[in-house]
Every structure is written in structure tokens, then in C-alpha cells.
Motif scaffolding. Structure first.
Motif, PDB file in Angstrom:
ATOM      1  N   ASP A 175       0.806  -1.226   0.000  1.00 49.82           N
ATOM      2  CA  ASP A 175       0.000   0.000   0.000  1.00 49.82           C
ATOM      3  C   ASP A 175       0.837   1.273   0.000  1.00 49.82           C
ATOM      4  OD1 ASP A 175      -2.293  -1.474   0.010  1.00 49.82           O
ATOM      5  OD2 ASP A 175      -2.732  -1.181   2.132  1.00 49.82           O
ATOM      6  N   SER A 176       1.969   1.242   0.684  1.00 47.51           N
ATOM      7  CA  SER A 176       2.761   2.466   0.829  1.00 47.51           C
ATOM      8  C   SER A 176       3.957   2.517  -0.125  1.00 47.51           C
ATOM      9  CB  SER A 176       3.234   2.611   2.278  1.00 47.51           C
ATOM     10  OG  SER A 176       3.982   1.486   2.658  1.00 47.51           O
ATOM     11  N   GLY A 177       3.945   1.696  -1.145  1.00 47.81           N
ATOM     12  CA  GLY A 177       5.023   1.736  -2.119  1.00 47.81           C
ATOM     13  C   GLY A 177       5.652   0.374  -2.330  1.00 47.81           C
ATOM     14  N   PRO A 178       6.704   0.334  -3.139  1.00 55.19           N
ATOM     15  CA  PRO A 178       7.369  -0.935  -3.450  1.00 55.19           C
ATOM     16  C   PRO A 178       7.878  -1.638  -2.188  1.00 55.19           C
ATOM     17  CG  PRO A 178       8.136   0.801  -4.907  1.00 55.19           C
ATOM     18  CD  PRO A 178       7.311   1.465  -3.841  1.00 55.19           C
ATOM     19  N   VAL A 179       7.874  -2.957  -2.236  1.00 57.48           N
ATOM     20  CA  VAL A 179       8.312  -3.789  -1.121  1.00 57.48           C
ATOM     21  C   VAL A 179       9.585  -4.509  -1.543  1.00 57.48           C
ATOM     22  CG1 VAL A 179       7.686  -5.720   0.392  1.00 57.48           C
ATOM     23  CG2 VAL A 179       5.916  -4.107  -0.375  1.00 57.48           C
ATOM     24  N   SER A 180      10.590  -4.481  -0.688  1.00 57.18           N
ATOM     25  CA  SER A 180      11.845  -5.162  -1.034  1.00 57.18           C
ATOM     26  C   SER A 180      11.719  -6.661  -0.819  1.00 57.18           C
ATOM     27  CB  SER A 180      12.996  -4.607  -0.192  1.00 57.18           C
ATOM     28  OG  SER A 180      12.935  -5.105   1.120  1.00 57.18           O
ATOM     29  N   GLY A 200      14.564   2.881  -1.853  1.00 58.98           N
ATOM     30  CA  GLY A 200      13.117   2.780  -1.686  1.00 58.98           C
ATOM     31  C   GLY A 200      12.466   1.927  -2.747  1.00 58.98           C
ATOM     32  N   GLY A 201      13.281   1.267  -3.550  1.00 58.70           N
ATOM     33  CA  GLY A 201      12.765   0.429  -4.620  1.00 58.70           C
ATOM     34  C   GLY A 201      12.306  -0.923  -4.112  1.00 58.70           C
ATOM     35  N   GLY A 202      11.807  -1.703  -5.003  1.00 61.56           N
ATOM     36  CA  GLY A 202      11.311  -3.040  -4.678  1.00 61.56           C
ATOM     37  C   GLY A 202      10.287  -3.445  -5.714  1.00 61.56           C
ATOM     38  N   TYR A 203       9.308  -4.205  -5.279  1.00 60.52           N
ATOM     39  CA  TYR A 203       8.289  -4.725  -6.186  1.00 60.52           C
ATOM     40  C   TYR A 203       6.902  -4.282  -5.762  1.00 60.52           C
ATOM     41  CZ  TYR A 203      11.713  -7.743  -8.383  1.00 60.52           C
ATOM     42  OH  TYR A 203      12.793  -8.210  -9.084  1.00 60.52           O
ATOM     43  N   SER A 204       6.024  -4.212  -6.763  1.00 62.62           N
ATOM     44  CA  SER A 204       4.611  -3.902  -6.552  1.00 62.62           C
ATOM     45  C   SER A 204       3.796  -4.874  -7.393  1.00 62.62           C
ATOM     46  CB  SER A 204       4.286  -2.483  -7.009  1.00 62.62           C
ATOM     47  OG  SER A 204       5.091  -1.543  -6.336  1.00 62.62           O
ATOM     48  N   VAL A 205       2.586  -5.154  -6.953  1.00 60.62           N
ATOM     49  CA  VAL A 205       1.679  -5.973  -7.748  1.00 60.62           C
ATOM     50  C   VAL A 205       1.268  -5.130  -8.951  1.00 60.62           C
ATOM     51  CG1 VAL A 205      -0.497  -7.249  -7.787  1.00 60.62           C
ATOM     52  CG2 VAL A 205       0.878  -7.209  -5.691  1.00 60.62           C
ATOM     53  N   ALA A 206       1.310  -5.707 -10.134  1.00 60.52           N
ATOM     54  CA  ALA A 206       1.115  -4.963 -11.380  1.00 60.52           C
ATOM     55  C   ALA A 206      -0.346  -4.638 -11.693  1.00 60.52           C
ATOM     56  CB  ALA A 206       1.729  -5.737 -12.551  1.00 60.52           C
ATOM     57  N   ARG A 207      -1.277  -5.357 -11.078  1.00 63.52           N
ATOM     58  CA  ARG A 207      -2.699  -5.131 -11.377  1.00 63.52           C
ATOM     59  C   ARG A 207      -3.477  -4.985 -10.074  1.00 63.52           C
ATOM     60  NH1 ARG A 207      -2.796 -10.081 -15.360  1.00 63.52           N
ATOM     61  NH2 ARG A 207      -3.158 -11.097 -13.408  1.00 63.52           N
ATOM     62  N   GLU A 208      -4.725  -4.630 -10.209  1.00 66.38           N
ATOM     63  CA  GLU A 208      -5.593  -4.599  -9.035  1.00 66.38           C
ATOM     64  C   GLU A 208      -5.654  -6.001  -8.453  1.00 66.38           C
ATOM     65  OE1 GLU A 208      -9.362  -2.571  -9.497  1.00 66.38           O
ATOM     66  OE2 GLU A 208      -8.545  -1.468 -11.201  1.00 66.38           O
ATOM     67  N   LEU A 209      -5.682  -6.075  -7.128  1.00 66.96           N
ATOM     68  CA  LEU A 209      -5.569  -7.365  -6.449  1.00 66.96           C
ATOM     69  C   LEU A 209      -6.709  -8.326  -6.779  1.00 66.96           C
ATOM     70  CD1 LEU A 209      -4.321  -6.169  -2.955  1.00 66.96           C
ATOM     71  CD2 LEU A 209      -2.988  -6.860  -4.960  1.00 66.96           C
ATOM     72  N   LEU A 228      13.664 -16.044  -3.852  1.00 68.43           N
ATOM     73  CA  LEU A 228      12.682 -15.014  -4.189  1.00 68.43           C
ATOM     74  C   LEU A 228      13.074 -14.269  -5.455  1.00 68.43           C
ATOM     75  CD1 LEU A 228      11.787 -13.499  -0.702  1.00 68.43           C
ATOM     76  CD2 LEU A 228      10.265 -14.781  -2.223  1.00 68.43           C
ATOM     77  N   GLU A 229      14.354 -13.993  -5.610  1.00 69.07           N
ATOM     78  CA  GLU A 229      14.819 -13.301  -6.818  1.00 69.07           C
ATOM     79  C   GLU A 229      14.483 -14.108  -8.066  1.00 69.07           C
ATOM     80  OE1 GLU A 229      18.910 -12.761  -5.775  1.00 69.07           O
ATOM     81  OE2 GLU A 229      18.527 -10.841  -4.782  1.00 69.07           O
ATOM     82  N   GLN A 230      14.661 -15.409  -8.003  1.00 67.80           N
ATOM     83  CA  GLN A 230      14.324 -16.277  -9.139  1.00 67.80           C
ATOM     84  C   GLN A 230      12.820 -16.236  -9.417  1.00 67.80           C
ATOM     85  OE1 GLN A 230      15.830 -20.283  -8.573  1.00 67.80           O
ATOM     86  NE2 GLN A 230      17.641 -19.475  -7.559  1.00 67.80           N
ATOM     87  N   LEU A 231      12.020 -16.355  -8.359  1.00 61.57           N
ATOM     88  CA  LEU A 231      10.563 -16.354  -8.518  1.00 61.57           C
ATOM     89  C   LEU A 231      10.075 -15.019  -9.079  1.00 61.57           C
ATOM     90  CD1 LEU A 231       9.401 -18.119  -5.221  1.00 61.57           C
ATOM     91  CD2 LEU A 231       9.487 -19.094  -7.526  1.00 61.57           C
ATOM     92  N   PHE A 232      10.593 -13.906  -8.526  1.00 62.99           N
ATOM     93  CA  PHE A 232      10.119 -12.600  -8.960  1.00 62.99           C
ATOM     94  C   PHE A 232      10.563 -12.264 -10.376  1.00 62.99           C
ATOM     95  CE2 PHE A 232       8.392 -12.231  -4.884  1.00 62.99           C
ATOM     96  CZ  PHE A 232       7.516 -11.158  -4.890  1.00 62.99           C
ATOM     97  N   SER A 233      11.643 -12.836 -10.831  1.00 60.37           N
ATOM     98  CA  SER A 233      12.039 -12.674 -12.222  1.00 60.37           C
ATOM     99  C   SER A 233      10.954 -13.247 -13.128  1.00 60.37           C
ATOM    100  CB  SER A 233      13.379 -13.378 -12.463  1.00 60.37           C
ATOM    101  OG  SER A 233      13.689 -13.372 -13.822  1.00 60.37           O
ATOM    102  N   LYS A 234      10.438 -14.416 -12.788  1.00 58.30           N
ATOM    103  CA  LYS A 234       9.365 -15.042 -13.570  1.00 58.30           C
ATOM    104  C   LYS A 234       8.050 -14.285 -13.418  1.00 58.30           C
ATOM    105  CE  LYS A 234      11.402 -19.617 -13.468  1.00 58.30           C
ATOM    106  NZ  LYS A 234      11.241 -21.028 -13.165  1.00 58.30           N
ATOM    107  N   LEU A 235       7.758 -13.850 -12.209  1.00 56.22           N
ATOM    108  CA  LEU A 235       6.527 -13.097 -11.979  1.00 56.22           C
ATOM    109  C   LEU A 235       6.537 -11.781 -12.762  1.00 56.22           C
ATOM    110  CD1 LEU A 235       6.220 -13.731  -8.134  1.00 56.22           C
ATOM    111  CD2 LEU A 235       4.727 -14.687  -9.923  1.00 56.22           C
ATOM    112  N   ARG A 236       7.696 -11.144 -12.837  1.00 55.85           N
ATOM    113  CA  ARG A 236       7.825  -9.892 -13.590  1.00 55.85           C
ATOM    114  C   ARG A 236       7.650 -10.149 -15.089  1.00 55.85           C
ATOM    115  NH1 ARG A 236      12.794  -8.620 -12.570  1.00 55.85           N
ATOM    116  NH2 ARG A 236      13.574  -8.980 -14.643  1.00 55.85           N
ATOM    117  N   ARG A 237       8.299 -11.190 -15.591  1.00 54.80           N
ATOM    118  CA  ARG A 237       8.177 -11.528 -17.020  1.00 54.80           C
ATOM    119  C   ARG A 237       6.739 -11.844 -17.410  1.00 54.80           C
ATOM    120  NH1 ARG A 237      11.921 -16.104 -17.487  1.00 54.80           N
ATOM    121  NH2 ARG A 237      12.914 -15.412 -15.617  1.00 54.80           N
ATOM    122  N   ASN A 238       5.973 -12.343 -16.461  1.00 50.48           N
ATOM    123  CA  ASN A 238       4.578 -12.698 -16.735  1.00 50.48           C
ATOM    124  C   ASN A 238       3.604 -11.573 -16.393  1.00 50.48           C
ATOM    125  OD1 ASN A 238       4.191 -15.670 -17.673  1.00 50.48           O
ATOM    126  ND2 ASN A 238       5.913 -15.692 -16.259  1.00 50.48           N
ATOM    127  N   GLY A 239       4.121 -10.396 -16.099  1.00 53.07           N
ATOM    128  CA  GLY A 239       3.282  -9.231 -15.899  1.00 53.07           C
ATOM    129  C   GLY A 239       2.516  -9.171 -14.591  1.00 53.07           C
TER     130      GLY A 239
END
Length: 152
Positions: A22-27, A62-71, A42-53
Motif C-alpha cells: 500500500d505504501s510503495g514498493p516492497v523489497s 526505496g525500490g522493490g516490487y509492486s503488484v502490477a494489477r488490481e488485487l 525469491l529473486e528467481q521467482l520474482f524474475s518469472k513473476l515480472r516476465r509474466n506481468g
């Protein structure tokens, strides 16, 4: 059943991301500590999750990851599929060569179970999971652990 730790960890990490984004990207370091999942895994998993949108990444402080679509638009089945996981309960992977001469006697049973599992996982979104009181309770407990063991 072929749902292994890869699929389970991907769903767990995505749910953690949804709960804390909710408050921004999560590391990934934060997710790693809260969920007790190796950072490199996690890095391996998130690489695939990112490639799949399913997630977006933000670089820098302050960087990290965010869910790309509405939950409510992210189904658990999509997460599992994104990390190349299967919920196929047949021994043959649906190829109907489970017995030396073709289909086994119970092929239709296992194929039906696989279809039921897929249907169920497709009907559950990240938002559905967040809306569960028990998930909220577990998340609160994990957040307290996070405060006690900051990721540095």
C-alpha cells in the motif's frame, strides 16, 4: 499432485507483497524475512513473476516490487502458472501414457481432480486472500517479527 514449494512460495510472496504494498514498493529482503524464504529463491521467482506481468519493479533507494494489477484481478492460478508450476494430479502430465499401454484405470479421476483444483485456484484472487481474517492475523504476527528482526 505436482504443486511444489516453488508454487507455494510464489503465492506466499505475492500475498505478502499485496499485504504490504500500500505504501510503495516492497523489497524482497523484507518478504524474505517475514516469510522465511531465501532471498536468492525469491529473486528467481520474482524474475518469472515480472516476465509474466504480475509484478513491476522499481530500482534505487526505496525500490522493490509492486503488484502490477488490481488485487481482485490476480488469480492464485496465474501466480502458480507464472513460475512454471503445475497442479496436474495425473502421473502422466495429461498425456494419457500413464500405463504401459496408454491410459491407466484412474486417469479420469486424477484428470477431474486437476480440473477441480484449477477451477478453485482460478476463483481465488489476492484480494480474496487478503479479505480473510486469519490471513490478517498471521500478517500482523509476521509484522511484529519483522520489527524485532529488521532486515538491515
Amino acid at each position: 499432485m505436482k504443486l511444489t514449494t516453488k508454487g507455494r512460495y510464489a503465492v506466499t510472496a505475492m500475498l505478502d507483497l499485496a499485504l504490504h504494498g500500500d505504501s510503495g514498493p516492497v523489497s524482497l529482503a523484507e518478504i524474505s524475512i517475514r516469510q522465511e524464504i531465501s532471498l536468492s529463491y525469491l529473486e528467481q521467482l520474482f524474475s518469472k513473476l515480472r516476465r509474466n506481468g504480475l509484478v513491476t519493479s522499481t530500482r534505487g533507494p526505496g525500490g522493490g516490487y509492486s503488484v502490477a494489477r488490481e488485487l481482485h484481478l490476480v488469480a492464485v492460478s496465474e501466480i502458480i502458472c507464472a513460475v512454471n508450476e503445475s497442479v496436474d494430479a495425473t502421473q502422466c502430465g495429461g498425456k494419457e501414457n500413464c500405463h504401459s499401454h496408454g491410459r491407466c484405470l484412474t486417469h479420469d479421476l486424477w484428470e477431474g481432480l486437476s480440473a477441480q483444483i484449477e477451477e478453485f485456484l482460478s476463483s481465488v484472487s489476492l484480494q480474496d486472500m487478503i479479505d480473510r481474517q486469519r490471513v490478517q492475523s498471521v500478517s500482523s504476527r509476521q509484522d511484529k517479527v519483522m520489527v524485532q528482526r529488521p532486515y538491515a
